[in-house]
Structures are given as structure tokens and as C-alpha cells.
Write an enzyme that holds these catalytic residues in place. Sequence first.
Site, PDB file in Angstrom:
ATOM      1  N   HIS A 107       0.812  -1.219   0.000  1.00 40.60           N
ATOM      2  CA  HIS A 107       0.000   0.000   0.000  1.00 40.60           C
ATOM      3  C   HIS A 107       0.844   1.266   0.000  1.00 40.60           C
ATOM      4  O   HIS A 107       0.345   2.351   0.323  1.00 40.60           O
ATOM      5  CB  HIS A 107      -0.949  -0.003   1.199  1.00 40.60           C
ATOM      6  N   CYS A 137       9.547  16.911 -12.988  1.00 42.55           N
ATOM      7  CA  CYS A 137       8.854  17.636 -14.059  1.00 42.55           C
ATOM      8  C   CYS A 137       8.422  19.047 -13.659  1.00 42.55           C
ATOM      9  O   CYS A 137       8.005  19.838 -14.519  1.00 42.55           O
ATOM     10  CB  CYS A 137       7.640  16.843 -14.541  1.00 42.55           C
TER      11      CYS A 137
END
Length: 232
Positions: A107, A137
Site C-alpha cells: 500500500h 517535471c
Amino acid sequence: MAKIVILTGAGISAESGLGTFRDKDGLWTKYDLNEVATPEGFAANPALVHEFYNARRKNCVEATPNAAHAALARLEQALPKGEVIIVTQNVDDLHERAGSRAVLHMHGELAGALCAACDHRWPAPAVMAPADPCPACGDPATRPDIVWFGEYPYHMETIWDLLRGCDLFVSIGTSGNVYPAAAFVQDADRAGADTLELNLEPSAGVSDFAEARFGPATDIVPAWVDEVLSRR
């Protein structure tokens, strides 16, 4: 191939002060899970989601591994490398801090950050915010590297292979209500593995296990590890 596959859930970390979904007064009760643990919740209110996970990250840093975590680390270290694998539903790092090295976080982890725009991953700072830019980015789309409800857990192909090749599957501190983890015992059993549940109380899937033992994790997990190592 691992001989012992161990699934751990929130119950193993509860005695370290990290609450479960069902704690009456825990952190989870202060938030609506649909708002803080789903992609839709993050899209609607990223500030609230970051607030929630910043609090969870702080709780995790302040927690310490307990005797159950330490016992599993001792088991891994006592057996040949690769014979014990921990698959955890928990997003804390208490297994690693106790000394376990073969751990799969299905998870995700509180210690990780993920860019929702480009999938870049990096270590999460103590406090995250919606405007934080991705270091790859530059997009302000950073989120916790956590698998939310409705998302596919990590490492699943590896986990299925481990379950189908192990000799013993042990589930510790899990409710047995959340899939796909709730089906792990059935998969391991079909492949011929022995199965054992160690839990505070019977899980929803307790009848699927060949054996079950109940009590606090800090009592029953070290006792089981001692038993396993005494037979070696």
C-alpha cells in the site's frame, strides 16, 4: 523462493501507537476516508489530504518498533537469506527500523512522495503541500506515495508468486476485510502451504486458516518466532 510469507496489517503496529481504522479516538475518526484516502478526495481537496498524511507521517516518525516487529526481524536474520518475506499492508517503516530487510509495501509508504503527473518518486519531506513542485517535471502535482481506495496495490505479481511457492503463510494483525490481501490465505492454501493467523481476535477470514492464535501481537508473535527457531 521464500519459504515463509508473512502478511502484516495495522494490528502489528497498534501497540507502537499507530492506530487502526477501527480505533474509537484515533486519527482516522477525525476524517472522512472518502475525502482523504481516495483519488477523488485528493482531486477535490489536496490540502486536506496533505494535512491528513502530514499528521500520519509525524505519528510514524514518533513511533518505535515493538516486540512483534523485532521478533520478525530476528526470524529473518536467523534463517537463510530469502526464506522469510514480509508483505505489509502498513505504510509505516517500523519493520525496517526493527531490522527487517525483505519487506514489500503493497500500500505504499508514508516516507515516499509521488508525482501524479509523471509518476516520479522521491523521499517525502516531513510536511507536504499541494503547491510542492515535482523535482522531475516541476508540476505541482505531488501526493503521498500511498495506494488509496480504488487503486491497485503495489508488487501484486511478485506477491502472488510468493504465495504460490511458499511452505507457510502467516497473517498477523489483519482484519481479513480488505481485498486482495483477504484472499492471500486461500491462494496459499490452494498451492499447498500451511497457514496460520496471529491476531488480537479472529479475523473475518479466520476459518480459512489451518491454525489461529489470539492475543496481543507483542506476546504471540515473539512466542511463535521462538517456536519456529527452536525447531531449526
